[in-house]
Design a protein around this motif. Structure first.
Motif, PDB file in Angstrom:
ATOM      1  N   TRP A  22       7.582  13.612  -1.802  1.00 49.97           N
ATOM      2  CA  TRP A  22       7.668  13.250  -0.401  1.00 49.97           C
ATOM      3  C   TRP A  22       7.825  11.739  -0.273  1.00 49.97           C
ATOM      4  CZ3 TRP A  22       5.113  17.232  -2.559  1.00 49.97           C
ATOM      5  CH2 TRP A  22       5.212  18.487  -1.966  1.00 49.97           C
ATOM      6  N   ASP A  23       7.524  11.213   0.890  1.00 53.09           N
ATOM      7  CA  ASP A  23       7.695   9.774   1.130  1.00 53.09           C
ATOM      8  C   ASP A  23       6.537   9.280   1.982  1.00 53.09           C
ATOM      9  OD1 ASP A  23       8.758   7.272   1.046  1.00 53.09           O
ATOM     10  OD2 ASP A  23      10.531   7.720   2.255  1.00 53.09           O
ATOM     11  N   PHE A  24       6.373   7.970   2.070  1.00 49.53           N
ATOM     12  CA  PHE A  24       5.374   7.392   2.957  1.00 49.53           C
ATOM     13  C   PHE A  24       6.034   6.375   3.872  1.00 49.53           C
ATOM     14  CE2 PHE A  24       5.484   4.487  -0.633  1.00 49.53           C
ATOM     15  CZ  PHE A  24       5.370   3.229  -0.065  1.00 49.53           C
ATOM     16  N   HIS A  25       5.374   6.062   4.953  1.00 50.22           N
ATOM     17  CA  HIS A  25       5.932   5.153   5.955  1.00 50.22           C
ATOM     18  C   HIS A  25       5.923   3.716   5.437  1.00 50.22           C
ATOM     19  CE1 HIS A  25       5.732   2.515   9.552  1.00 50.22           C
ATOM     20  NE2 HIS A  25       6.535   3.420  10.094  1.00 50.22           N
ATOM     21  N   GLY A  26       6.947   2.972   5.814  1.00 52.08           N
ATOM     22  CA  GLY A  26       6.954   1.539   5.566  1.00 52.08           C
ATOM     23  C   GLY A  26       7.195   1.174   4.116  1.00 52.08           C
ATOM     24  N   LEU A 401      -0.293   1.380  10.909  1.00 54.87           N
ATOM     25  CA  LEU A 401      -1.117   0.682  11.903  1.00 54.87           C
ATOM     26  C   LEU A 401      -0.214  -0.115  12.833  1.00 54.87           C
ATOM     27  CD1 LEU A 401      -4.007  -0.615   9.588  1.00 54.87           C
ATOM     28  CD2 LEU A 401      -3.993   1.422  11.033  1.00 54.87           C
ATOM     29  N   LEU A 402      -0.830  -0.843  13.760  1.00 55.18           N
ATOM     30  CA  LEU A 402      -0.096  -1.712  14.685  1.00 55.18           C
ATOM     31  C   LEU A 402      -0.538  -3.155  14.420  1.00 55.18           C
ATOM     32  CD1 LEU A 402      -0.435   0.442  17.932  1.00 55.18           C
ATOM     33  CD2 LEU A 402       1.579   0.235  16.457  1.00 55.18           C
ATOM     34  N   PRO A 403       0.067  -3.802  13.428  1.00 59.44           N
ATOM     35  CA  PRO A 403      -0.371  -5.147  13.031  1.00 59.44           C
ATOM     36  C   PRO A 403      -0.331  -6.175  14.162  1.00 59.44           C
ATOM     37  CG  PRO A 403       1.067  -4.203  11.371  1.00 59.44           C
ATOM     38  CD  PRO A 403       1.141  -3.296  12.561  1.00 59.44           C
ATOM     39  N   GLN A 404       0.632  -6.043  15.056  1.00 61.44           N
ATOM     40  CA  GLN A 404       0.745  -7.009  16.154  1.00 61.44           C
ATOM     41  C   GLN A 404      -0.487  -6.959  17.041  1.00 61.44           C
ATOM     42  OE1 GLN A 404       4.526  -6.953  18.300  1.00 61.44           O
ATOM     43  NE2 GLN A 404       3.426  -7.305  20.211  1.00 61.44           N
ATOM     44  N   GLN A 405      -0.901  -5.759  17.435  1.00 59.57           N
ATOM     45  CA  GLN A 405      -2.100  -5.627  18.262  1.00 59.57           C
ATOM     46  C   GLN A 405      -3.346  -6.073  17.502  1.00 59.57           C
ATOM     47  OE1 GLN A 405       0.433  -3.669  18.296  1.00 59.57           O
ATOM     48  NE2 GLN A 405       0.831  -2.862  20.345  1.00 59.57           N
ATOM     49  N   LEU A 406      -3.394  -5.744  16.226  1.00 63.41           N
ATOM     50  CA  LEU A 406      -4.535  -6.163  15.410  1.00 63.41           C
ATOM     51  C   LEU A 406      -4.622  -7.686  15.337  1.00 63.41           C
ATOM     52  CD1 LEU A 406      -4.308  -3.600  12.462  1.00 63.41           C
ATOM     53  CD2 LEU A 406      -5.986  -3.628  14.321  1.00 63.41           C
ATOM     54  N   LEU A 407      -3.473  -8.339  15.308  1.00 65.57           N
ATOM     55  CA  LEU A 407      -3.449  -9.797  15.303  1.00 65.57           C
ATOM     56  C   LEU A 407      -4.051 -10.345  16.589  1.00 65.57           C
ATOM     57  CD1 LEU A 407      -2.563 -12.588  14.232  1.00 65.57           C
ATOM     58  CD2 LEU A 407      -0.331 -12.167  15.325  1.00 65.57           C
ATOM     59  N   TRP A 408      -3.632  -9.811  17.733  1.00 62.76           N
ATOM     60  CA  TRP A 408      -4.147 -10.301  19.015  1.00 62.76           C
ATOM     61  C   TRP A 408      -5.667 -10.167  19.077  1.00 62.76           C
ATOM     62  CZ3 TRP A 408      -0.169  -6.952  22.181  1.00 62.76           C
ATOM     63  CH2 TRP A 408       1.112  -7.513  22.038  1.00 62.76           C
ATOM     64  N   TYR A 409      -6.154  -9.003  18.710  1.00 65.70           N
ATOM     65  CA  TYR A 409      -7.594  -8.763  18.812  1.00 65.70           C
ATOM     66  C   TYR A 409      -8.367  -9.536  17.747  1.00 65.70           C
ATOM     67  CZ  TYR A 409      -6.055  -5.083  21.968  1.00 65.70           C
ATOM     68  OH  TYR A 409      -5.471  -4.391  23.009  1.00 65.70           O
ATOM     69  N   SER A 410      -7.714  -9.837  16.633  1.00 69.29           N
ATOM     70  CA  SER A 410      -8.360 -10.683  15.622  1.00 69.29           C
ATOM     71  C   SER A 410      -8.496 -12.102  16.140  1.00 69.29           C
ATOM     72  CB  SER A 410      -7.555 -10.673  14.316  1.00 69.29           C
ATOM     73  OG  SER A 410      -7.570  -9.403  13.713  1.00 69.29           O
ATOM     74  N   GLN A 411      -7.444 -12.599  16.780  1.00 71.80           N
ATOM     75  CA  GLN A 411      -7.484 -13.961  17.306  1.00 71.80           C
ATOM     76  C   GLN A 411      -8.504 -14.101  18.440  1.00 71.80           C
ATOM     77  OE1 GLN A 411      -3.281 -14.325  18.209  1.00 71.80           O
ATOM     78  NE2 GLN A 411      -2.893 -15.540  16.369  1.00 71.80           N
ATOM     79  N   SER A 412      -8.649 -13.048  19.248  1.00 75.47           N
ATOM     80  CA  SER A 412      -9.602 -13.096  20.361  1.00 75.47           C
ATOM     81  C   SER A 412     -10.991 -12.590  19.965  1.00 75.47           C
ATOM     82  CB  SER A 412      -9.081 -12.255  21.534  1.00 75.47           C
ATOM     83  OG  SER A 412      -8.939 -10.903  21.152  1.00 75.47           O
ATOM     84  N   GLU A 413     -11.121 -12.196  18.700  1.00 73.83           N
ATOM     85  CA  GLU A 413     -12.395 -11.698  18.160  1.00 73.83           C
ATOM     86  C   GLU A 413     -12.941 -10.522  18.985  1.00 73.83           C
ATOM     87  OE1 GLU A 413     -15.198 -14.806  17.531  1.00 73.83           O
ATOM     88  OE2 GLU A 413     -13.859 -15.960  16.223  1.00 73.83           O
ATOM     89  N   ASP A 414     -12.018  -9.673  19.398  1.00 75.86           N
ATOM     90  CA  ASP A 414     -12.404  -8.460  20.122  1.00 75.86           C
ATOM     91  C   ASP A 414     -12.644  -7.353  19.092  1.00 75.86           C
ATOM     92  OD1 ASP A 414     -12.688  -6.228  21.722  1.00 75.86           O
ATOM     93  OD2 ASP A 414     -11.105  -6.799  23.120  1.00 75.86           O
ATOM     94  N   GLU A 419     -11.788  -2.073  16.055  1.00 75.56           N
ATOM     95  CA  GLU A 419     -12.263  -0.797  15.524  1.00 75.56           C
ATOM     96  C   GLU A 419     -11.500   0.362  16.149  1.00 75.56           C
ATOM     97  OE1 GLU A 419     -16.492  -0.895  16.109  1.00 75.56           O
ATOM     98  OE2 GLU A 419     -16.818  -1.796  14.144  1.00 75.56           O
ATOM     99  N   GLU A 420     -11.166   0.230  17.436  1.00 81.43           N
ATOM    100  CA  GLU A 420     -10.376   1.276  18.097  1.00 81.43           C
ATOM    101  C   GLU A 420      -8.995   1.400  17.456  1.00 81.43           C
ATOM    102  OE1 GLU A 420     -10.089   0.662  22.264  1.00 81.43           O
ATOM    103  OE2 GLU A 420     -12.261   0.727  22.626  1.00 81.43           O
ATOM    104  N   TYR A 421      -8.431   0.265  17.042  1.00 81.85           N
ATOM    105  CA  TYR A 421      -7.106   0.258  16.426  1.00 81.85           C
ATOM    106  C   TYR A 421      -7.180   0.420  14.901  1.00 81.85           C
ATOM    107  CZ  TYR A 421      -4.509  -0.783  20.690  1.00 81.85           C
ATOM    108  OH  TYR A 421      -3.916  -0.701  21.925  1.00 81.85           O
ATOM    109  N   ASP A 422      -8.370   0.798  14.416  1.00 80.33           N
ATOM    110  CA  ASP A 422      -8.558   1.232  13.029  1.00 80.33           C
ATOM    111  C   ASP A 422      -8.254   0.133  12.012  1.00 80.33           C
ATOM    112  OD1 ASP A 422      -9.527   3.159  11.408  1.00 80.33           O
ATOM    113  OD2 ASP A 422      -7.705   4.347  11.298  1.00 80.33           O
TER     114      ASP A 422
END
Length: 564
Positions: A22-26, A401-414, A419-422
């Motif tokens: 099979w294959d994997f994403h990305g 995952l959604l790295p872009q959203q994870l970046l925003w929340y990492s920068q804002s320390e949310d 955790e919601e975005y895993d």
């Protein structure tokens, strides 16, 4: 509630056995740079003047079997194991110089308790012996032997191997020889030179685990290794060779990651927060398989490993058998590092490796590569720019995952949003940062956020423990007070009963209280009588005074009339 069953089905095993993949994403295709080190035979890195054997494991310090001043032999146990820990051994003969914290081979660079051995250069061996025929042994005995040999996963994670072998439902055994990280070729050379022993190690694992299928997975960028393994496999009887399936995987990073390789070979995704054992899968690195063979057949503990020494700053490149605990500086000197050319030292590859902070840091069991690139070879990172929301990172993420959203929340320390975005599912492969046109070091942000979340959880756990301890203390004090009161009451009742028994059933206390009460009442009646007598005496005296006054007034009146 019934637990979900994630085990591979018989139908799925049939598809796997038929050769379906099979294959994997990305995933990404970075420059491999394997030719620098995979064309020459494995060499011996030699015996350093000093060995630094880290004995602290994941914060736990095992029982030590040696003291400062003791002489040790190569392969001699230094620690006594329990639970999830594995034995640590001396990787050469010498004298225990110190037992103290030393810098660990870890991105944190923090010190851990280590045993420092001043080597004698003789490499004298501690007596050990393998099993004459492991097939006559109980698998549990062999699992214990693996633990005693100090074997952990040599692919990078360092998970204790004996723990992986403790599962009862083993449907698929995967030997991971992918080695997808650029530059690293330690597994490649190991297969080329020791294919026979690796196959013997696979047979040992098959006996211990009794899997329904066994797959040896290797990337297609290792033609020499594939040829060597195939040749050794075909030389065996069909009854053996047919039980080991060779699967050549297309080269793509990070196909060597456990979850991605499982998805390639089985089409199944490992459930979130679960281990591959939930699927009935055991995955072991090819270096770990070789170490198991040496432990079971030869009785040899894990005291050395193959390390790729590469990068254009090294004059001599290749793969070396390095004793565990060898200071990195020893390798830099042995393989002629050009101090003027190298920009930094990296443990591991350029995608997931970390920079060496101290050249005296020792080689550990999970150190598979020392990379010393030149500036031209691995330029400094470009200046970070703002995210342009191109979504290239999401396309490359193998975990979807959604790295872009994870970046925003990492920068804002949310951290709640992270955790919601895993965020915890991120394997830190660096594929997102590799494709980012804005040169954002995404993985660095994620690592910092992971550390912050972990710290918060640790502090919250500490606070919860402190609160619980306070509540338990208050409850304990209250219970102790009640117990004391009850004890005093019981003692008083006991004394009262004893006194009653000693006086023919008379309650002396009650009698004394009654007498006191009667006396008090008598005294009160006496006081009332005295007050009445006093009142009666004073009343006549008052009447006499009034008569005398009237007489005096009459006399005064009479005298006044006479004078007139």
């Amino acid at each position: 509630m019934t637990q979900p069953n994630y085990l591979l089905s018989d139908k799925k095993l049939e598809q796997i056995a038929a050769g379906k993949m099979w294959d994997f994403h990305g995933g990404v295709h970075p420059a491999q740079n394997k030719q620098q080190s995979n064309q020459s035979a494995i060499t011996d890195a030699g015996i350093p003047d000093e060995l630094i054997i880290a004995v602290e494991q994941k914060g736990h310090i095992p029982e030590l079997l040696v003291n400062v001043g003791d002489h040790v032999l190569k392969g001699q146990p230094l620690t006594k194991v329990y639970g999830a820990l594995v034995v640590q051994h001396a990787s050469s003969s010498g004298t225990i110089k110190a037992i103290e914290p030393r810098t660990d081979c870890h991105p944190s660079g923090l010190p851990v308790l280590s045993i420092v051995i001043a080597t004698d250069g003789l490499d004298r061996i501690y007596p050990y012996q393998g099993f004459e025929d492991y097939r006559n042994e109980n698998p549990a005995t062999l699992v214990e032997a693996v633990q005693q040999a100090g074997i952990i996963g040599l692919g990078g994670a360092g998970f204790a191997t004996h723990l992986k072998l403790a599962h009862s439902e083993n449907r698929l055994l995967i030997i991971n020889a992918i080695e997808c990280e650029p530059y690293i070729t330690s597994d490649d050379r190991l297969i080329q030179e020791h294919a026979d022993e690796i196959i013997e190690g696979i047979q040992i694992m098959q006996y211990m685990l009794q899997p329904k299928l066994t797959i040896f997975a290797v990337e297609d960028n290792k033609p020499e290794a594939i040829e060597a393994f195939t040749k050794s496999l075909l030389a065996l009887p069909d009854s053996i060779s047919e039980k080991i399936l060779l699967r050549v995987i297309p080269t793509r990073y990070p196909s060597g990651s456990a979850k991605q390789l499982i998805e390639i070979l089985t089409g199944e995704q490992t459930p979130a927060y679960k281990h591959s054992s939930e699927l009935g899968i055991v995955m072991l690195n090819v270096g770990t398989i070789f170490a198991v063979k040496e432990a079971i057949i030869n009785g040899k503990p894990l005291v050395s490993r193959i390390v790729t020494v590469t990068g254009d700053a090294f004059v001599k490149k290749g793969n070396a058998r390095v004793r565990v605990g060898t200071p990195i500086q020893h390798l830099l000197d042995t393989y002629w590092l050009n101090e003027l050319d190298h920009q930094k030292l990296i443990i591991g590859g350029p995608m997931m490796g970390f920079t060496v902070s101290d050249p005296e840091m020792p080689v550990s069991k999970i150190c598979n590569c020392i990379l010393a690139p030149t500036i031209k070879e691995l330029p400094e990172p470009k200046e970070e720019m703002s995210c342009i929301r191109c979504s290239e990172c999401a396309e490359a993420c193998p975990v979807e995952l959604l790295p872009q959203q994870l970046l925003w929340y990492s920068q804002s320390e949310d951290h709640k949003k992270l955790e919601e975005y895993d965020l915890s599912a991120c394997i830190e492969c660096g594929a997102c940062a590799y494709v980012c046109p804005s040169h954002i070091p995404l993985v660095e942000y994620y690592r910092v956020s992971k550390a912050q979340i972990k710290t918060e959880k640790v502090e919250a756990e500490k606070a919860a423990i402190a609160r619980q301890r306070h509540e338990d203390r208050e409850l304990r004090l209250e219970n102790e007070k009640k117990q004391r009161q009850l004890k005093h009451k019981q003692a008083a009742e006991k004394r009262k009963q004893q006194m009653k028994d000693n006086n023919n059933g008379e309650d002396l206390v009650a009698a004394a209280l009654a007498r006191a009460k009667a006396k008090k009442q008598a005294n009160a009646n006496l006081d009332v009588s005295k007050e009445a007598d006093t009142a009666n005496v004073e009343k006549p005296s008052s009447q006499n005074s009034q008569v005398a006054a009237a007489i005096a007034r009459a006399k005064a009146k009479k005298q006044a009339a006479a004078n007139a």
